[in-house]
Each structure stands twice: as structure tokens, then as C-alpha cells.
Design a protein around this motif. Structure first.
Motif, PDB file in Angstrom:
ATOM      1  N   GLY A  71       0.817  -1.212   0.000  1.00  0.00           N
ATOM      2  CA  GLY A  71       0.000   0.000   0.000  1.00  0.00           C
ATOM      3  C   GLY A  71       0.847   1.256   0.000  1.00  0.00           C
ATOM      4  N   VAL A  72       1.945   1.233   0.787  1.00  0.00           N
ATOM      5  CA  VAL A  72       2.847   2.396   0.808  1.00  0.00           C
ATOM      6  C   VAL A  72       3.488   2.587  -0.562  1.00  0.00           C
ATOM      7  CG1 VAL A  72       4.994   3.295   1.787  1.00  0.00           C
ATOM      8  CG2 VAL A  72       3.300   2.222   3.281  1.00  0.00           C
ATOM      9  N   ALA A  73       3.949   1.483  -1.173  1.00  0.00           N
ATOM     10  CA  ALA A  73       4.620   1.578  -2.478  1.00  0.00           C
ATOM     11  C   ALA A  73       3.701   2.188  -3.531  1.00  0.00           C
ATOM     12  CB  ALA A  73       5.085   0.192  -2.917  1.00  0.00           C
ATOM     13  N   LEU A  74       2.403   1.868  -3.453  1.00  0.00           N
ATOM     14  CA  LEU A  74       1.459   2.374  -4.456  1.00  0.00           C
ATOM     15  C   LEU A  74       1.149   3.858  -4.276  1.00  0.00           C
ATOM     16  CD1 LEU A  74      -1.015  -0.643  -4.597  1.00  0.00           C
ATOM     17  CD2 LEU A  74       0.596   0.075  -6.361  1.00  0.00           C
ATOM     18  N   THR A  75       1.633   4.465  -3.195  1.00  0.00           N
ATOM     19  CA  THR A  75       1.474   5.912  -3.026  1.00  0.00           C
ATOM     20  C   THR A  75       2.742   6.674  -3.399  1.00  0.00           C
ATOM     21  OG1 THR A  75       2.184   5.829  -0.708  1.00  0.00           O
ATOM     22  CG2 THR A  75      -0.174   5.571  -1.143  1.00  0.00           C
ATOM     23  N   ARG A  76       3.820   5.952  -3.741  1.00  0.00           N
ATOM     24  CA  ARG A  76       5.064   6.623  -4.141  1.00  0.00           C
ATOM     25  C   ARG A  76       4.964   7.076  -5.591  1.00  0.00           C
ATOM     26  NH1 ARG A  76       6.290   8.508   0.117  1.00  0.00           N
ATOM     27  NH2 ARG A  76       4.089   8.051   0.323  1.00  0.00           N
ATOM     28  N   LEU A 133      -3.542   2.519   1.449  1.00  0.00           N
ATOM     29  CA  LEU A 133      -3.645   3.512   0.374  1.00  0.00           C
ATOM     30  C   LEU A 133      -4.487   4.708   0.807  1.00  0.00           C
ATOM     31  CD1 LEU A 133      -4.232   1.499  -2.933  1.00  0.00           C
ATOM     32  CD2 LEU A 133      -2.658   3.394  -2.638  1.00  0.00           C
ATOM     33  N   ALA A 134      -5.668   4.411   1.350  1.00  0.00           N
ATOM     34  CA  ALA A 134      -6.589   5.491   1.736  1.00  0.00           C
ATOM     35  C   ALA A 134      -5.987   6.352   2.845  1.00  0.00           C
ATOM     36  CB  ALA A 134      -7.918   4.897   2.186  1.00  0.00           C
ATOM     37  N   GLY A 135      -5.327   5.710   3.808  1.00  0.00           N
ATOM     38  CA  GLY A 135      -4.757   6.458   4.934  1.00  0.00           C
ATOM     39  C   GLY A 135      -3.680   7.417   4.494  1.00  0.00           C
ATOM     40  N   ILE A 136      -2.768   6.964   3.643  1.00  0.00           N
ATOM     41  CA  ILE A 136      -1.668   7.850   3.212  1.00  0.00           C
ATOM     42  C   ILE A 136      -2.190   8.936   2.273  1.00  0.00           C
ATOM     43  CG2 ILE A 136       0.481   7.902   1.897  1.00  0.00           C
ATOM     44  CD1 ILE A 136       1.196   5.246   3.088  1.00  0.00           C
ATOM     45  N   ARG A 137      -3.158   8.582   1.430  1.00  0.00           N
ATOM     46  CA  ARG A 137      -3.718   9.601   0.531  1.00  0.00           C
ATOM     47  C   ARG A 137      -4.484  10.682   1.294  1.00  0.00           C
ATOM     48  NH1 ARG A 137      -6.232   6.188  -4.582  1.00  0.00           N
ATOM     49  NH2 ARG A 137      -4.272   5.884  -5.708  1.00  0.00           N
ATOM     50  N   ALA A 138      -4.975  10.337   2.481  1.00  0.00           N
ATOM     51  CA  ALA A 138      -5.771  11.296   3.255  1.00  0.00           C
ATOM     52  C   ALA A 138      -4.917  12.241   4.095  1.00  0.00           C
ATOM     53  CB  ALA A 138      -6.745  10.539   4.165  1.00  0.00           C
ATOM     54  N   VAL A 139      -3.596  12.047   4.083  1.00  0.00           N
ATOM     55  CA  VAL A 139      -2.733  12.961   4.852  1.00  0.00           C
ATOM     56  C   VAL A 139      -2.852  14.359   4.246  1.00  0.00           C
ATOM     57  CG1 VAL A 139      -0.355  13.490   5.497  1.00  0.00           C
ATOM     58  CG2 VAL A 139      -1.141  11.118   5.463  1.00  0.00           C
ATOM     59  N   PRO A 140      -3.149  15.377   5.053  1.00  0.00           N
ATOM     60  CA  PRO A 140      -3.329  16.729   4.516  1.00  0.00           C
ATOM     61  C   PRO A 140      -2.108  17.209   3.725  1.00  0.00           C
ATOM     62  CG  PRO A 140      -4.070  16.631   6.789  1.00  0.00           C
ATOM     63  CD  PRO A 140      -3.407  15.315   6.500  1.00  0.00           C
ATOM     64  N   TRP A 159       8.270   8.570   6.862  1.00  0.00           N
ATOM     65  CA  TRP A 159       8.336   7.995   8.209  1.00  0.00           C
ATOM     66  C   TRP A 159       7.879   8.966   9.298  1.00  0.00           C
ATOM     67  CZ3 TRP A 159       8.776   3.030   9.082  1.00  0.00           C
ATOM     68  CH2 TRP A 159       9.351   2.216   8.104  1.00  0.00           C
ATOM     69  N   LYS A 160       8.097  10.274   9.082  1.00  0.00           N
ATOM     70  CA  LYS A 160       7.816  11.231  10.151  1.00  0.00           C
ATOM     71  C   LYS A 160       6.501  11.985   9.981  1.00  0.00           C
ATOM     72  CE  LYS A 160      12.671  11.968  11.336  1.00  0.00           C
ATOM     73  NZ  LYS A 160      13.765  12.950  11.535  1.00  0.00           N
ATOM     74  N   VAL A 161       5.944  11.964   8.751  1.00  0.00           N
ATOM     75  CA  VAL A 161       4.711  12.722   8.525  1.00  0.00           C
ATOM     76  C   VAL A 161       3.580  11.818   8.027  1.00  0.00           C
ATOM     77  CG1 VAL A 161       3.641  14.620   7.235  1.00  0.00           C
ATOM     78  CG2 VAL A 161       6.017  14.810   8.007  1.00  0.00           C
ATOM     79  N   GLU A 162       3.845  11.106   6.905  1.00  0.00           N
ATOM     80  CA  GLU A 162       2.749  10.364   6.273  1.00  0.00           C
ATOM     81  C   GLU A 162       2.318   9.156   7.106  1.00  0.00           C
ATOM     82  OE1 GLU A 162       2.939  10.783   1.581  1.00  0.00           O
ATOM     83  OE2 GLU A 162       4.873  10.149   2.382  1.00  0.00           O
ATOM     84  N   LEU A 163       3.274   8.295   7.475  1.00  0.00           N
ATOM     85  CA  LEU A 163       2.889   7.089   8.218  1.00  0.00           C
ATOM     86  C   LEU A 163       2.260   7.399   9.582  1.00  0.00           C
ATOM     87  CD1 LEU A 163       5.653   4.432   7.411  1.00  0.00           C
ATOM     88  CD2 LEU A 163       3.236   4.400   6.777  1.00  0.00           C
ATOM     89  N   PRO A 164       2.834   8.294  10.391  1.00  0.00           N
ATOM     90  CA  PRO A 164       2.164   8.583  11.678  1.00  0.00           C
ATOM     91  C   PRO A 164       0.736   9.099  11.510  1.00  0.00           C
ATOM     92  CG  PRO A 164       4.413   9.417  11.705  1.00  0.00           C
ATOM     93  CD  PRO A 164       4.144   8.970  10.299  1.00  0.00           C
ATOM     94  N   ASN A 165       0.503   9.940  10.484  1.00  0.00           N
ATOM     95  CA  ASN A 165      -0.846  10.467  10.269  1.00  0.00           C
ATOM     96  C   ASN A 165      -1.801   9.431   9.665  1.00  0.00           C
ATOM     97  OD1 ASN A 165      -1.152  13.582  10.779  1.00  0.00           O
ATOM     98  ND2 ASN A 165       0.921  13.275   9.985  1.00  0.00           N
ATOM     99  N   ALA A 166      -1.223   8.411   8.981  1.00  0.00           N
ATOM    100  CA  ALA A 166      -2.071   7.394   8.349  1.00  0.00           C
ATOM    101  C   ALA A 166      -2.246   6.156   9.223  1.00  0.00           C
ATOM    102  CB  ALA A 166      -1.461   6.982   7.010  1.00  0.00           C
ATOM    103  N   MET A 167      -1.492   6.048  10.322  1.00  0.00           N
ATOM    104  CA  MET A 167      -1.487   4.805  11.101  1.00  0.00           C
ATOM    105  C   MET A 167      -2.857   4.432  11.649  1.00  0.00           C
ATOM    106  SD  MET A 167       1.238   3.151  10.961  1.00  0.00           S
ATOM    107  CE  MET A 167       0.974   1.978  12.263  1.00  0.00           C
ATOM    108  N   PHE A 168      -3.659   5.418  12.025  1.00  0.00           N
ATOM    109  CA  PHE A 168      -4.976   5.090  12.598  1.00  0.00           C
ATOM    110  C   PHE A 168      -5.845   4.379  11.563  1.00  0.00           C
ATOM    111  CE2 PHE A 168      -9.259   5.860  14.152  1.00  0.00           C
ATOM    112  CZ  PHE A 168      -9.108   5.569  15.500  1.00  0.00           C
ATOM    113  N   VAL A 169      -5.815   4.877  10.328  1.00  0.00           N
ATOM    114  CA  VAL A 169      -6.609   4.243   9.255  1.00  0.00           C
ATOM    115  C   VAL A 169      -6.012   2.880   8.904  1.00  0.00           C
ATOM    116  CG1 VAL A 169      -7.442   4.511   6.890  1.00  0.00           C
ATOM    117  CG2 VAL A 169      -7.286   6.496   8.384  1.00  0.00           C
ATOM    118  N   ILE A 170      -4.678   2.783   8.878  1.00  0.00           N
ATOM    119  CA  ILE A 170      -4.033   1.505   8.567  1.00  0.00           C
ATOM    120  C   ILE A 170      -4.391   0.467   9.626  1.00  0.00           C
ATOM    121  CG2 ILE A 170      -1.813   0.331   8.326  1.00  0.00           C
ATOM    122  CD1 ILE A 170      -0.685   2.964   7.208  1.00  0.00           C
TER     123      ILE A 170
END
Length: 246
Positions: A71-76, A133-140, A159-170
Motif C-alpha cells: 500500500g505504501v509503495a502504491l502511493t510513491r 492507500l486510503a490512509g496515506i492519501r488522506a494525509v493533509p 516515516w515522520k509525517v505520512e505514516l504517523p498520520n495514516a497509522m490510525f486508518v491503517i
């Protein structure tokens, strides 16, 4: 003061009601023969329960290890153009009946543990990839722009912005996927995968309601335990500033 006394009284009544309900359920279970049957089948429940847990651990663990990085790779940027295509394929895959996926696994890999684990892996993978995918795409976007403005590299932003903000959805996707996994494992018995489904389907075949419940109740309790465990991980491993539960 009177309000506190009333609240304490309601709490006391609630606890008494719960105890009465537990006692009534226990009396019903004993009189219906459920508890004596479960005691008689205890060794089978333990043995098949271990098989059940093993199937969940292997298939669910593999799905998490594959699904989140995928899922992370598909957002790169290199694979972003394929994200929607993969998401549509996953949505189509989610519409296939569970039993059909297990049957397809059996036709490819035969019977036994291996096709059961493969089918459960596919079922568990879909919601994990979708939510990642949805969690990382939803990061403001303004958070990412701010990180870039601070000179962070793409890896640091991930690691410091996208994943922490997407972790709840993941985590929500992982909880849903594992709950589906635990509830689907009984079907693995149909292709020789073992697990508590043996008691459920044997109970249906023999018209033994108590035997069927001896498989169904531990399955439900295991699903509740797995969801509780993942909920605690969701609560305590996500940083406080981006965790809506804290």
C-alpha cells in the motif's frame, strides 16, 4: 452530591444486572447440555483452537507484512499511477465470495494447510492494502508541503509525517482484516485446513447443537480477543498528537 449518589446507584444496578445475566446464561448453558458437551470436548477445543490460531497468525501476519509495504509503495511517485488500478482490482476481489476464494486455492494447491493459508492470506490482504492507500492519501497536503519546506527528504516525510498520520486508518484496516480472518478460518476445514470449523461442521452434520456451539463460541471469543489486542496496539503505538483515541 445527590447526583453522585444516583450515578453510583445506577452503576451498582448495572453490575448486579450483569451478574444476573451471566448467572442466567450459565444456568441455561448447563441445562441445555452446552457446558457438559464443552467439558467433554475440551481436549478437541484446545487442539483445534491451536490450529485455528496458527492459521490466523501465519495468514494474517503474512498479509500485514505484504499489505502495508504494498500500500505504501502504491502511493510513491514511481507507482502512484497504478494505485487506482490496483484499488479497483482489490475492490473487485473483495466481491468474490469467501468460499469461492478457498475453492480456487484448493484447485491450485490441493487440500490441507497450504491452500487454506493462501486463501486466508488473499482475503486478509485486501482491506489492509485498501486502508493503507486510503490512509496515506488522506494525509493533509499542507503537512507534506511544510515538511518539504523544512528540508525533509522523501523518506523522512514518509516515516515522520505520512505514516504517523495514516497509522490510525491503517490499523483500522488491519483490525477489520484480522476479524474477517478469524471468522473465515472455520471454512478452511472444508479444504482440509483444520481449526475450530471441524467442530462446527461436525455439529451441523450430526445435528449436535452443543458441538456446533463448542466450535462457534471459541471462534467468536478469539475474534473478540484479536480485535481487543489490535485496539490496544492502535491506542498505545500511535503518537498522541495524531491519535483520535488519546
Amino acid at each position: 452530591m445527590a447526583e453522585h449518589v444516583a450515578v453510583a446507584g445506577l452503576h451498582r444496578l448495572w453490575r448486579i444486572g450483569i451478574l444476573i445475566l451471566i448467572f442466567a446464561l450459565g444456568a441455561w448453558a448447563w441445562s441445555s447440555g452446552l457446558l457438559p458437551t464443552m467439558f467433554d470436548l475440551w481436549d478437541d477445543i484446545v487442539y483445534l483452537g491451536r490450529q485455528h490460531i496458527m492459521l490466523v497468525a501465519i495468514s494474517g501476519g503474512a498479509a500485514v507484512l505484504v499489505g502495508v509495504p504494498l500500500g505504501v509503495a502504491l502511493t510513491r511517485s514511481a507507482f502512484r499511477r497504478y494505485g487506482d488500478i490496483v484499488l479497483q482490482l482489490l475492490n473487485v476481489g473483495a466481491t468474490i465470495p469467501t468460499l469461492a476464494i478457498l475453492a480456487l486455492s484448493m484447485s491450485l494447491l490441493g487440500i490441507g494447510d497450504t491452500p487454506a493459508i493462501f486463501g486466508l492470506f488473499i482475503l486478509t490482504l485486501l482491506p489492509i492494502v485498501s486502508n493503507t492507500l486510503a490512509g496515506i492519501r488522506a494525509v493533509p497536503p499542507h503537512l507534506i508541503e511544510a515538511a518539504r519546506g523544512m528540508g525533509m527528504s522523501a523518506g523522512q516525510i514518509l516515516w515522520k509525517v505520512e505514516l504517523p498520520n495514516a497509522m490510525f486508518v491503517i490499523y483500522a484496516g488491519i483490525r477489520t482484516a484480522l476479524a474477517i480472518n478469524v471468522g473465515t478460518v472455520p471454512l478452511a476445514f472444508l479444504i482440509g485446513g483444520g481449526g475450530l470449523g471441524e467442530l462446527i461442521f461436525s455439529g451441523i452434520a450430526l445435528n449436535e447443537f452443543s458441538m456446533m456451539l463448542a466450535g462457534a463460541i471459541p471462534t467468536a471469543l478469539l475474534a473478540i480477543f484479536v480485535d481487543f489486542l489490535m485496539g490496544q496496539m492502535q491506542l498505545w503505538t500511535i503518537p498522541r498528537g495524531v491519535n483520535p483515541l488519546r
